[in-house]
Design an enzyme around this catalytic site. Structure first.
Site, PDB file in Angstrom:
ATOM      1  N   ASP A  80      37.993  52.794  92.496  1.00 56.11           N
ATOM      2  CA  ASP A  80      38.594  53.855  93.469  1.00 56.11           C
ATOM      3  C   ASP A  80      39.281  54.707  92.780  1.00 56.11           C
ATOM      4  O   ASP A  80      40.202  55.534  93.168  1.00 56.11           O
ATOM      5  CB  ASP A  80      39.503  52.904  94.385  1.00 56.11           C
ATOM      6  CG  ASP A  80      40.742  52.278  93.466  1.00 56.11           C
ATOM      7  OD1 ASP A  80      40.710  52.202  92.216  1.00 56.11           O
ATOM      8  OD2 ASP A  80      41.783  51.928  94.262  1.00 56.11           O
ATOM      9  N   CYS A  92      40.483  51.812  88.594  1.00 56.09           N
ATOM     10  CA  CYS A  92      40.065  50.704  87.776  1.00 56.09           C
ATOM     11  C   CYS A  92      40.612  50.108  86.520  1.00 56.09           C
ATOM     12  O   CYS A  92      41.026  49.120  86.204  1.00 56.09           O
ATOM     13  CB  CYS A  92      38.450  50.674  87.698  1.00 56.09           C
ATOM     14  SG  CYS A  92      37.789  52.087  86.614  1.00 56.09           S
ATOM     15  N   HIS A 146      33.504  52.609  84.402  1.00 58.07           N
ATOM     16  CA  HIS A 146      33.956  51.782  84.871  1.00 58.07           C
ATOM     17  C   HIS A 146      34.764  50.547  83.902  1.00 58.07           C
ATOM     18  O   HIS A 146      33.963  50.245  82.995  1.00 58.07           O
ATOM     19  CB  HIS A 146      33.178  50.909  86.188  1.00 58.07           C
ATOM     20  CG  HIS A 146      33.989  50.071  86.824  1.00 58.07           C
ATOM     21  ND1 HIS A 146      34.871  50.435  87.889  1.00 58.07           N
ATOM     22  CD2 HIS A 146      33.943  48.775  87.247  1.00 58.07           C
ATOM     23  CE1 HIS A 146      35.446  49.376  88.614  1.00 58.07           C
ATOM     24  NE2 HIS A 146      34.632  48.318  88.143  1.00 58.07           N
TER      25      HIS A 146
END
Length: 226
Positions: free
Chosen positions: A95, A98, A204
């Protein structure tokens, strides 16, 4: 005159309340740490990967996000590395928070404490500006304003600030083609803990454990500060 005095009083009260809240926040987090024995890092992952060479870490803002094909190859490379070294990921919500969620999981065994981690990182960046501003390719105030927003991606500058703030060595297993492993050491202090993250480069972060050690996250009580 009365109005100005009232405003000044309000500001003073607000400042005191803020300081009190920060103190209570630190005490709350400290009590969480004290209550949870599993936060003690036994260094087992570090021992397992002690043969790996790390490259010197240079704080930097995020690079260009890879296209779909490159991102897919990067993810496959990261997955293979994790398997090779007997590591597994706790999947972290993507979101925009991370990095902070993954750090919170490693620090507090609860990704929900990401807001606290971000606040502490911002405090570090503000109070020790000279350590970081040379790595920021924009006005430093603009950078702080941007990075303090929930959902704003963390970068290698915030990782360095987190290492410094929490006295932690942050260990990244990456998807970079030429670099498998990066260590981020706190400046001017010996680390008291190790935090293990995977970094799907520019995309990520996840929290890393040994195979079989990935926790099942039951939703914990959300303390008042969150």
């Amino acid at each position: 005159m009365t109005e100005n005095s009232g405003n000044a009083s309000g500001r003073s009260s607000s400042s005191l309340n803020s300081s009190f809240a920060d103190t209570e926040e630190d005490q709350t987090i400290a009590s969480i740490l004290a209550e949870e024995e599993n936060l003690k890092n036994d260094g087992m992952l570090g021992k397992r990967l002690s043969h790996l060479d790390s490259i010197p870490h240079t704080p930097r803002v995020n690079g260009e996000i890879p296209d779909v094909n490159d991102a897919t190859l990067d993810h496959e490379r990261l997955s293979e590395r994790l398997t090779t070294y007997g590591l597994a990921e706790l999947q972290i919500e993507g979101d925009g928070n991370c990095q902070f969620r993954a750090l919170a999981d490693q620090l507090f065994r609860n990704p929900d404490y990401h807001k606290h981690v971000r606040r502490q990182v911002i405090k570090q960046l503000k109070h020790f500006r000279k350590l970081y501003e040379g790595y920021v390719p924009m006005k430093y105030k603009d950078y702080l304003k941007k990075i303090k927003k929930s959902g704003e991606w963390g970068d290698h500058i915030t990782l360095q600030a987190a290492a410094d703030r929490f006295g932690a060595k942050i260990c990244l297993i990456t998807s970079f083609r030429d670099t498998c492993y990066i260590e981020i050491m706190p400046k001017d202090q010996n680390p008291t803990r190790e935090l293990w993250l995977s970094f799907w480069s520019e995309v990520h972060y996840n929290s890393v454990y040994g195979n079989g050690d990935v926790p099942t996250r039951a939703r914990k009580k959300k303390y008042w500060l969150f």
